[in-house]
Design an enzyme around this catalytic site. Structure first.
Site, PDB file in Angstrom:
ATOM      1  N   ASP A   1      89.870  17.480  64.785  1.00 18.07           N
ATOM      2  CA  ASP A   1      88.195  17.657  64.195  1.00 18.07           C
ATOM      3  C   ASP A   1      88.391  18.142  63.073  1.00 18.07           C
ATOM      4  O   ASP A   1      89.355  19.032  62.776  1.00 18.07           O
ATOM      5  CB  ASP A   1      87.457  18.170  65.269  1.00 18.07           C
ATOM      6  CG  ASP A   1      85.847  18.053  64.985  1.00 18.07           C
ATOM      7  OD1 ASP A   1      85.492  17.042  64.104  1.00 18.07           O
ATOM      8  OD2 ASP A   1      85.173  18.539  65.565  1.00 18.07           O
TER       9      ASP A   1
ATOM     10  N   GLU B   1      88.401  16.527  57.490  1.00 19.27           N
ATOM     11  CA  GLU B   1      88.230  15.939  56.263  1.00 19.27           C
ATOM     12  C   GLU B   1      88.788  16.270  54.856  1.00 19.27           C
ATOM     13  O   GLU B   1      89.014  15.517  54.115  1.00 19.27           O
ATOM     14  CB  GLU B   1      86.720  15.685  55.942  1.00 19.27           C
ATOM     15  CG  GLU B   1      85.770  14.742  56.723  1.00 19.27           C
ATOM     16  CD  GLU B   1      85.826  15.290  58.437  1.00 19.27           C
ATOM     17  OE1 GLU B   1      85.753  14.869  59.354  1.00 19.27           O
ATOM     18  OE2 GLU B   1      85.879  16.667  58.309  1.00 19.27           O
TER      19      GLU B   1
ATOM     20  N   ASP C   1      79.896  13.103  64.139  1.00 19.08           N
ATOM     21  CA  ASP C   1      78.448  13.633  64.502  1.00 19.08           C
ATOM     22  C   ASP C   1      77.112  12.837  64.493  1.00 19.08           C
ATOM     23  O   ASP C   1      76.447  12.980  63.406  1.00 19.08           O
ATOM     24  CB  ASP C   1      78.371  15.054  63.919  1.00 19.08           C
ATOM     25  CG  ASP C   1      79.444  15.724  64.288  1.00 19.08           C
ATOM     26  OD1 ASP C   1      80.309  15.545  65.341  1.00 19.08           O
ATOM     27  OD2 ASP C   1      79.726  16.830  63.505  1.00 19.08           O
TER      28      ASP C   1
END
Length: 799
Positions: free
Chosen positions: A406, A409, A484
């Site tokens: 997670d 990015e 999300d």
């Protein structure tokens, strides 16, 4: 407008006329008077690569996206020229390159029709602010052209009239028009005049795509640095375009079968007693589940590769007890490593210089969950090797079965751009660069390192990794989810579109946070989302936990029963889904298909977003509005059976389909043979003694397949698999099923239970392998019969 190619036009620069041409086997070089070089590589008869430089020479050719096992080779290549152009001809394409300005036009070799042509073609703008060129390409849009792809953009499936940006971004609670979001997949397909092509712009800088938004007859793409470097794929079937792109960027190996089961996740399940409470309730209520996830709270102060002594004092024992009950444990691992001299992972990284640095030397510091962190440079091979090695304790010693990457990015808190400063330096596998170039592949390289760690320490079993951020090619290493999202009906629709778009962008192993991550669904929304989610390749409920519970039993008994019913359906369909994954892994075929991918010749499919094909033969259409007792949906051409009442519908039209809360619109293609397992609480719970084959009669022919192996491990790579091909032929009062087998795997069951649907006749006799059989011997009753799995020819005969 005629361009003076020596001059600027609106600040843009253009190639001038060609002065030199060279050919080296399959690579052609065209040089211009103003020092531009176009390198054209013939990858395959239907795949061309175009690469430009504005400085007279190319830098080292390197890409993280391209699979080293991608197909190469062509059947025909001929180069001629005339006064105006060079003409490159392959077995599938004709490419014209204008001698005056390097502009290109590509035609179908069969009928000479235009497929794709440059408008301004390649041009560029010198950017002193960015320190390089902004490289641009513009194409003329053809009449009625539609566009698809670009990964998980939450917009309408058809991209026409819209503009997008590719820059991996932490986009909490994103909306229908949020752009950019978590992934950067710069591949799209165009479709016009019944023909499809694809373009993959392999540039990792911040890229942009405009599909007739600024100018209604022009499609363009550009990047804030790097090369104009793109691949052109021709179909003419869109399916073949997607397969060609997927072949080039790669597919994953087969996952363990449990990874296709149902997964349960929340931020966060802790302490151990809470985890056990949730898992035991699944078993008590007999709701199948294969994986339980631990979010960041399982760690000691959010330090990766540690366990909270308070919440999980004995992780090895707990993970084993969960495994004994059929649950695989999946844990989260983020990239940020807490700055803490007492923390072994930090110390190792610091001592070996594994962390990212700013341009002037200091380590790049950013705030995430643990507080201030350093971040490994995953673009450095030695760092990936180190990272892979860190999984030894988690996987080999404690027994964790999957890892969830997670925040990659990469996401950084409390800074305006929510990511690294652009001056951070990266090794980029020996091609040093700034974060401008490395940003979009950072998450990919983290997932790659994680995958290799799991593969090493979970061997001889297969690894399971899931990532939030991705670039083209990431599908080789990992599954993904859409990030999300929000518990809303709009997000149920968005999840459907994103999964379809990812599949047509080479990334099939994907799913959404079922029920929504942010906020709280009501029971109806959760039930409808489960109905969609069980037909996505990756099937996981995940929630932020801020707004209450989101387990299958969190609502009333009616909802719990509906959720159980659909999760049980998922487990029955596991052999069908596993077969679809086999076709994805070995033949580059997407696991789910938008209707346009299924039947591009039917123009009615070009703007359909809700309906999709799961595998090859199941038509799915979620209910995505509250209080619905059904919906209008488009049934594609052909004949389809309603899965609930077995009525036969002829497609090619929109129709109303009833669907109370405990059902959803589901259809099976006439002639299909759908393999089904008995319901299990988890993969491997039961010894399979018999599996079902649901046979849907068709007056005509249809092929179906069933792929099986040991469901884990690598024996399948040595020929120990079973691939059964079923040929169905229905004709008036007779139905014939032939079976062809390949592979050396011996399946554990001994019989098939064959359920016949839609027979237009009453069964009078049955032949198995050309011998008439007594109805009692095959337990024939209510159009069901039991036959040996070894049969090769079955005939059902009526009057």
């Amino acid at each position: 407008m005629i361009l003076n190619t020596e001059l600027e036009y609106k600040g843009n620069l253009f190639p001038s006329h060609i002065t030199d041409y060279k050919k080296n086997v399959d690579v052609l070089h065209f040089s211009t008077k103003n020092n531009i070089i176009l390198q054209l590589t013939v990858i395959r008869d239907s795949v061309l690569r175009f690469r430009y430089t504005t400085v007279g020479k190319f830098t080292r050719d390197f890409s993280y996206a391209i699979d080293e096992d991608a197909s190469r080779g062509y059947n025909h290549l001929e180069i001629t020229d005339d006064a105006e152009k060079y003409i490159i001809t392959t077995a599938k394409l004709i490419c014209h390159i204008n001698k005056q300005d390097l502009r290109k036009s590509i035609y179908d070799v069969k009928d000479g029709s235009i497929i794709c042509e440059d408008e301004l073609g390649f041009h560029w703008e010198e950017s002193y602010e960015l320190g390089g060129d902004i490289v641009k390409m513009s194409k003329s849009a053809q009449n009625g052209e539609s566009y698809y792809g670009l990964g998980d953009k939450p917009e309408h499936l058809n991209l026409k009239g819209r503009r997008f940006e590719n820059w991996a971004t932490d986009s909490y609670a994103f909306g229908k028009h949020t752009d950019p979001i978590y992934k950067a997949i710069p591949f799209y397909t165009g479709l016009h005049s019944g023909k499809s092509y694809g373009i993959f712009f392999d540039n990792t800088f911040r890229t942009y795509f405009d599909f007739c938004h600024e100018r209604r007859n022009v499609t363009s793409f550009w990047a804030q640095g790097g090369e104009m470097n793109y691949y052109f794929f021709y179909g003419p079937e869109m399916n073949d375009v997607v397969k060609s792109y997927t072949d080039l960027t790669g597919t994953p190996e087969l996952p363990p079968l449990w990874a296709l089961g149902y997964h349960q996740c929340k931020w966060s399940y802790y302490p151990e007693s809470k985890v056990k409470e949730v898992t035991s309730k699944f078993r008590k209520l007999k709701i199948p589940c294969d994986a339980i996830y631990l979010d960041i709270d399982y760690m000691e102060g959010f330090r990766c590769f540690t366990w909270s002594k308070e919440y999980f004092p004995e992780p090895k024992r707990m993970v084993k007890e969960l495994a004994d009950d059929g649950f695989k444990t999946v844990v989260i691992i983020d990239p940020g490593i807490k700055i803490d001299p007492e923390y072994s992972v930090f110390k190792e990284g610091l001592e070996n210089d594994y962390f990212c640095k700013r341009a002037d030397g200091p380590y790049m510091k950013g705030k995430v969950w643990p507080g201030e962190c350093y971040f490994p440079d995953f673009t450095k091979p030695v760092v990936r090797e180190w990272w892979a090695g860190l999984f030894k304790e988690l996987i080999e010693d404690i027994g964790v079965k999957g890892v969830w990457n997670d925040m990659n990015e990469p996401a950084v808190m409390e800074v305006p751009g929510k990511t690294f400063p652009m001056d951070v330096r990266h090794d980029y596998d020996g091609n040093p660069c700034s974060h401008q170039k490395a940003h979009n592949i950072y998450g990919m390289q983290m997932a790659r390192a994680t995958y290799h760690g799991l593969k090493r320490f979970n061997y001889p079993k297969r690894p399971f990794v899931i990532t939030r951020s991705a670039y083209s090619g990431t599908q080789r290493y990992t599954s993904t989810w859409m990030g999300d999202n929000v518990a809303s009906w709009e997000h149920l629709q968005i999840a459907n579109t994103q999964a379809q778009r990812l599949a047509m962008s080479g990334f099939s192993f994907a799913g959404s946070d079922i029920g929504g991550f942010a906020e709280q669904p009501n029971g109806e929304l959760y039930a409808r989302w489960i109905q969609l989610g069980v037909f996505h390749p990756f099937c996981r409920t995940h929630s932020s936990g801020d707004h209450g519970e989101q387990e299958p039993w969190a609502f009333d008994e009616e909802i719990t029963n509906i959720v159980r019913k659909f999760i049980e359906m998922r487990y029955e369909l596991l052999p069908y889904l596993y077969t679809a994954f086999y076709h994805y892994s070995h033949e580059n075929a997407p696991m789910i298909k938008s209707l346009v991918l299924f039947d591009q010749e039917d123009v009615q499919t070009h703007y359909r977003t809700d309906e999709f094909i799961c595998g090859k033969q199941i038509l799915v259409c979620p209910i995505n509005e509250p209080n619905s007792k059904g919906r209008r949906m488009y049934i594609p051409r052909g004949e389809w059976y309603n899965i609930w009442d077995k009525t036969l519908v002829t497609g090619g039209k929109e129709t109303w389909v009833n669907a109370d809360l405990d059902t959803m619109p589901l259809f099976v293609k006439a002639g299909a043979i759908i393999p089904k397992y008995p319901v299990q609480q988890y993969v491997g719970e039961k010894k399979l003694e018999q599996i079902g084959l649901d046979v849907y009669y068709k007056n005509g022919k249809e092929d179906s397949e069933l792929y099986e192996d040991s469901n884990d491990g690598y024996d399948y790579t040595k020929g120990r698999y079973s691939l059964k091909k079923f040929n169905l032929a229905g004709n008036g009062n007779k139905l014939i099923i032939r079976i062809h087998k390949r592979g050396q795997y011996v399946t554990p069951y001994s019989t098939f239970k064959i359920n016949l649907f839609g027979l237009p006749f009453e069964v009078k006799s049955i032949k198995v392998d050309n011998e008439y059989v007594d109805f009692n011997d095959v337990q024939f009753e209510n159009n069901s019969l039991v036959v040996s799995k070894e049969f090769t020819n079955l005939q059902i005969i009526g009057e």
